[in-house]
Design an enzyme around this catalytic site. Sequence first.
Site, PDB file in Angstrom:
ATOM      1  N   HIS A  53      -0.748  -5.842  -1.370  1.00  0.00           N
ATOM      2  CA  HIS A  53      -0.851  -6.189  -2.663  1.00  0.00           C
ATOM      3  C   HIS A  53      -2.164  -5.371  -3.240  1.00  0.00           C
ATOM      4  O   HIS A  53      -3.373  -5.456  -2.706  1.00  0.00           O
ATOM      5  CB  HIS A  53      -1.241  -7.527  -2.760  1.00  0.00           C
ATOM      6  CG  HIS A  53       0.288  -8.294  -2.655  1.00  0.00           C
ATOM      7  ND1 HIS A  53       1.415  -7.772  -2.506  1.00  0.00           N
ATOM      8  CD2 HIS A  53       0.381  -9.720  -2.554  1.00  0.00           C
ATOM      9  CE1 HIS A  53       2.319  -8.722  -2.431  1.00  0.00           C
ATOM     10  NE2 HIS A  53       1.653 -10.008  -2.522  1.00  0.00           N
TER      11      HIS A  53
ATOM     12  N   CYS B 243      -0.826 -15.029  -1.177  1.00  0.00           N
ATOM     13  CA  CYS B 243      -1.022 -13.779  -0.707  1.00  0.00           C
ATOM     14  C   CYS B 243      -1.670 -12.812  -1.843  1.00  0.00           C
ATOM     15  O   CYS B 243      -2.485 -12.217  -1.550  1.00  0.00           O
ATOM     16  CB  CYS B 243       0.067 -12.985  -0.497  1.00  0.00           C
ATOM     17  SG  CYS B 243       1.424 -13.082  -1.504  1.00  0.00           S
TER      18      CYS B 243
END
Length: 346
Positions: free
Chosen positions: A242, A150
């Site tokens: 993120h 990710c």
Amino acid sequence: MTVRVGILGATGAVGQRFIQLLDGHPTFEIGALTASKASAGKTYKEAAKWRVSTPIPEDVAEIVVGRTDPADVPDDIDLLFSSLPSGVAAEVEPQFLEEGFVISSNSSNDRMAEDVPLTIPEINGDHLGLIEVQRDNRGWDGALIKNPNCSTITMVPTLAALDEFGLDRVHVTTLQAVSGAGYSGVTSMEIIDNAIPHIGGEEPKMETESRKLLGSFDGAELSMHGAEVNASCNRIPTLDGHLESVFVDLADDVTPEDARNAMENYPGIDLPSAPEQLIHVFGEDQPDRPQPRLDRDRENGMQISAGGITETPQGLKYNCLAHNTVRGAAGASVLNGELLVEEGWI
């Protein structure tokens, strides 16, 4: 065309996100769900402690969960999505592949195997050619394709856009959401009023996966990209999204305007789950964007955001953001599954 799919590890956090994203999908129809022995034999609504913000789809709630075993998956399943823990996946996925199943997997095992495509459809769809190499090497009729970590998938599209300027060196510092560790991965006492400057195994993944994704495939073998990549990964108390600060050294002299144009114009792909524009770039009038809470859900969580692009003596620095459990996990696997269908592997 309807493609019947199954989800391995369907009751976990990423498995639940798969179910959410596949609800109403124009091509994929869920036909099988698997989980641990403790969940097998229960209906999905009984087995899963549902934590996604939307309700369990009614047609999925009553599906009886099977064991994560090829014998429990019907023969009419065309494609499997895997959200298994990597240790389990390393043992179980080959069993399905030997039985001829095609797997689009979010699990981290085998991402760096020389004959396994590690794919972001907009970046390196041609790497699917490794499937033929894989079948020759391993003697199975199935096919295994992986999506990257990710944190890697947040940064690599921006690097791909800048590669035309001669990508030499990358330094990245990540500020990663707690959902990336799973529901019970980081306790509230650890993360509230805190930041954790270490995520086990995350930095090597970013440093190696990036170079594989940006590498070239000649029809027989894959060559890694030559750029040097260094990462520092940190956990912060945001739920999803993120955020990463990236410094790139480039061979060419590049202005922020050049970089913005390259990112904004980087081509997307015509697949059902793909964003219309891969990278949204904030202008110099919005230096405080992207931000996780404000920007993680752009294009249904599938778009990369970038901003704060400025010059450095060696190149550029900028920030980028992606939704880590959508674009960075289940959504990435779904998109890879769509690519497999589009390219005729299913």
